[in-house]
Design a protein around this motif. Structure first.
Motif, PDB file in Angstrom:
ATOM      1  N   ARG A 105       0.867  -1.180   0.000  1.00  0.00           N
ATOM      2  CA  ARG A 105       0.000   0.000   0.000  1.00  0.00           C
ATOM      3  C   ARG A 105       0.906   1.233   0.000  1.00  0.00           C
ATOM      4  O   ARG A 105       1.726   1.404   0.906  1.00  0.00           O
ATOM      5  N   ARG A 122      -5.614   6.160  -6.637  1.00  0.00           N
ATOM      6  CA  ARG A 122      -6.998   6.645  -6.567  1.00  0.00           C
ATOM      7  C   ARG A 122      -7.119   7.597  -5.384  1.00  0.00           C
ATOM      8  O   ARG A 122      -6.436   7.444  -4.369  1.00  0.00           O
ATOM      9  N   GLU A 123      -7.972   8.570  -5.541  1.00  0.00           N
ATOM     10  CA  GLU A 123      -8.184   9.555  -4.472  1.00  0.00           C
ATOM     11  C   GLU A 123      -8.897   8.885  -3.296  1.00  0.00           C
ATOM     12  O   GLU A 123      -9.816   8.092  -3.489  1.00  0.00           O
ATOM     13  N   ILE A 124      -8.446   9.215  -2.082  1.00  0.00           N
ATOM     14  CA  ILE A 124      -9.052   8.677  -0.864  1.00  0.00           C
ATOM     15  C   ILE A 124      -9.238   9.809   0.143  1.00  0.00           C
ATOM     16  O   ILE A 124      -8.652  10.886  -0.004  1.00  0.00           O
ATOM     17  N   SER A 125     -10.021   9.530   1.173  1.00  0.00           N
ATOM     18  CA  SER A 125     -10.161  10.468   2.282  1.00  0.00           C
ATOM     19  C   SER A 125      -8.899  10.403   3.139  1.00  0.00           C
ATOM     20  O   SER A 125      -8.365   9.323   3.379  1.00  0.00           O
ATOM     21  N   MET A 128      -8.548   7.901   5.993  1.00  0.00           N
ATOM     22  CA  MET A 128      -8.197   6.496   5.789  1.00  0.00           C
ATOM     23  C   MET A 128      -6.735   6.209   6.156  1.00  0.00           C
ATOM     24  O   MET A 128      -6.352   5.056   6.293  1.00  0.00           O
TER      25      MET A 128
END
Length: 155
Positions: A105, A122-125, A128
């Protein structure tokens, strides 16, 4: 232009890496790094350089953050070789090193979301990401109002 190649950073590269990062920082492309930070994390860096190896043209670092999590940071390319694929090659080198280390990751905090999306992120918050990630943020000039976008690749 001489032939360019990618390699791990060396102690003699620090001043050039710092110059590239500061130039990109002034353009609001990334956050600055101090000499102290660069020296203490030099082993994290890959560089793009010319054939004699003296002229640093770009850099990128893979920083291990936590169990099975690393960050790609400080990706910077001089303007004369931008859009020639070297940014992607630097990211690939970091991802390859992550896999070699057993890290699957990898995230980045970036303003360059389109570039990283093309690399497979990919876009994440930001929520996370584990709290450990935010230790560096305390020294950031934009703390606590971070405007970078969190992106993640799971391999």
């Amino acid at each position: 232009m001489d032939k360019l190649y990618l390699r791990k950073a060396r102690i003699g590269d620090v001043k050039s890496i710092h110059g590239i990062l500061m130039n990109c920082s002034r353009q609001d492309l990334l956050l600055p790094r101090s000499y102290s930070d660069l020296y203490s994390h030099l082993r994290d860096y890959f560089v793009v350089c010319d054939d004699p190896g003296n002229n640093i043209m770009g850099c990128c670092a893979l920083s291990i953050v936590w169990d099975n999590l690393a960050e790609i940071r400080s990706l910077a390319i001089v303007s004369s070789i931008r859009h020639m694929g070297w940014g992607g090659r630097l990211v690939e080198a970091c991802l390859s090193e992550a896999l070699t280390l057993g890290i699957y990751r990898v995230f980045t905090l970036t303003y360059q979301t389109e570039f990283f999306a093309r690399q497979g992120f990919r876009e994440i918050s930001k929520d996370m990401l584990p709290q450990k990630v935010w230790a560096d943020c305390l020294n950031c000039p934009k703390f606590p109002d971070c405007d970078e976008i969190a992106m993640l690749m799971e391999m």
